[in-house]
Design a protein around this motif. Structure first.
Motif, PDB file in Angstrom:
ATOM      1  N   LEU A  97     158.017 -23.222  19.956  1.00 29.70           N
ATOM      2  CA  LEU A  97     157.664 -24.250  18.972  1.00 29.70           C
ATOM      3  C   LEU A  97     158.727 -24.381  17.885  1.00 29.70           C
ATOM      4  CD1 LEU A  97     153.821 -23.664  18.654  1.00 29.70           C
ATOM      5  CD2 LEU A  97     155.006 -25.481  19.903  1.00 29.70           C
ATOM      6  N   ASP A 100     161.538 -26.479  19.411  1.00 28.81           N
ATOM      7  CA  ASP A 100     161.199 -27.882  19.623  1.00 28.81           C
ATOM      8  C   ASP A 100     159.948 -28.230  18.814  1.00 28.81           C
ATOM      9  OD1 ASP A 100     160.945 -30.469  20.458  1.00 28.81           O
ATOM     10  OD2 ASP A 100     160.438 -29.984  22.536  1.00 28.81           O
ATOM     11  N   PRO A 101     160.123 -28.649  17.567  1.00 27.50           N
ATOM     12  CA  PRO A 101     158.972 -28.963  16.717  1.00 27.50           C
ATOM     13  C   PRO A 101     158.085 -30.074  17.277  1.00 27.50           C
ATOM     14  CG  PRO A 101     160.976 -28.822  15.405  1.00 27.50           C
ATOM     15  CD  PRO A 101     161.377 -28.765  16.844  1.00 27.50           C
ATOM     16  N   LYS A 102     158.642 -30.975  18.074  1.00 26.46           N
ATOM     17  CA  LYS A 102     157.837 -32.037  18.670  1.00 26.46           C
ATOM     18  C   LYS A 102     156.816 -31.459  19.651  1.00 26.46           C
ATOM     19  CE  LYS A 102     161.402 -35.570  18.386  1.00 26.46           C
ATOM     20  NZ  LYS A 102     162.278 -36.452  19.165  1.00 26.46           N
ATOM     21  N   ALA A 103     157.122 -30.330  20.226  1.00 30.21           N
ATOM     22  CA  ALA A 103     156.199 -29.698  21.176  1.00 30.21           C
ATOM     23  C   ALA A 103     154.914 -29.284  20.476  1.00 30.21           C
ATOM     24  CB  ALA A 103     156.862 -28.487  21.833  1.00 30.21           C
ATOM     25  N   ASP A 104     155.006 -28.910  19.222  1.00 29.30           N
ATOM     26  CA  ASP A 104     153.824 -28.499  18.470  1.00 29.30           C
ATOM     27  C   ASP A 104     152.822 -29.653  18.395  1.00 29.30           C
ATOM     28  OD1 ASP A 104     152.192 -26.805  16.913  1.00 29.30           O
ATOM     29  OD2 ASP A 104     153.019 -27.635  15.057  1.00 29.30           O
ATOM     30  N   GLN A 105     153.293 -30.839  18.060  1.00 29.47           N
ATOM     31  CA  GLN A 105     152.412 -32.004  17.991  1.00 29.47           C
ATOM     32  C   GLN A 105     151.879 -32.366  19.373  1.00 29.47           C
ATOM     33  OE1 GLN A 105     151.325 -33.335  15.117  1.00 29.47           O
ATOM     34  NE2 GLN A 105     149.909 -34.452  16.431  1.00 29.47           N
ATOM     35  N   TYR A 106     152.708 -32.248  20.395  1.00 23.93           N
ATOM     36  CA  TYR A 106     152.288 -32.540  21.762  1.00 23.93           C
ATOM     37  C   TYR A 106     151.133 -31.621  22.181  1.00 23.93           C
ATOM     38  CZ  TYR A 106     152.515 -32.985  26.848  1.00 23.93           C
ATOM     39  OH  TYR A 106     152.199 -33.175  28.168  1.00 23.93           O
ATOM     40  N   ASP A 109     147.952 -32.576  20.323  1.00 24.09           N
ATOM     41  CA  ASP A 109     147.362 -33.786  20.893  1.00 24.09           C
ATOM     42  C   ASP A 109     146.629 -33.484  22.201  1.00 24.09           C
ATOM     43  OD1 ASP A 109     148.344 -35.246  18.772  1.00 24.09           O
ATOM     44  OD2 ASP A 109     150.067 -36.063  19.897  1.00 24.09           O
TER      45      ASP A 109
END
Length: 121
Positions: A97, A100-106, A109
């Motif tokens: 995480l 890749d901070p975007k993975a946290d939101q993914y 969701d």
């Protein structure tokens, strides 16, 4: 005489506190978490490019950390039996995480959709 034998059998059984001996070249938990995180990324790359050699990527990851495959396997077995692998997996997830901070939101969701019973894509 039977009672004496029974006492020695119970002493022998309960004196052994470990199910597995500590491996000679046990990998530190922090290093193990880093390796697991990199192996997960390697697995995702292989999922996207299915005709690639996964073994080469695994060998590269282990070599970059100066870890022999046998030492990794023995350490993995040790941590699983000692019930410490869940903590290592959580540390590996945090490493992923951070990369890749975007993975946290993914992930959030996906979990929210799962809670609501929505179909996954």
């Amino acid at each position: 005489m039977k009672n004496l034998i029974l006492v020695f059998v119970f002493l022998g059984l309960f004196s052994c506190s470990d199910y597995i001996d500590k491996p000679k070249n046990l990998i530190d938990q922090d290093v193990m978490a880093e390796v697991v995180a990199e192996l997960v990324m390697n697995d995702q790359v292989n999922f996207m490019y299915q005709n690639r050699n996964m073994e080469a990527g695994t060998r590269f990851i282990l070599k970059s950390h100066n870890i022999k495959p046998d030492d990794f396997v023995e350490s993995f077995k040790y941590y699983v039996i000692k019930e410490e692998m869940e903590g290592i997996a959580n540390d590996a997830q945090q490493i992923l995480l951070k990369k890749d901070p975007k993975a946290d939101q993914y992930v959030k969701d996906k979990l929210k959709k799962a809670e609501l019973g929505m179909p996954q894509k």
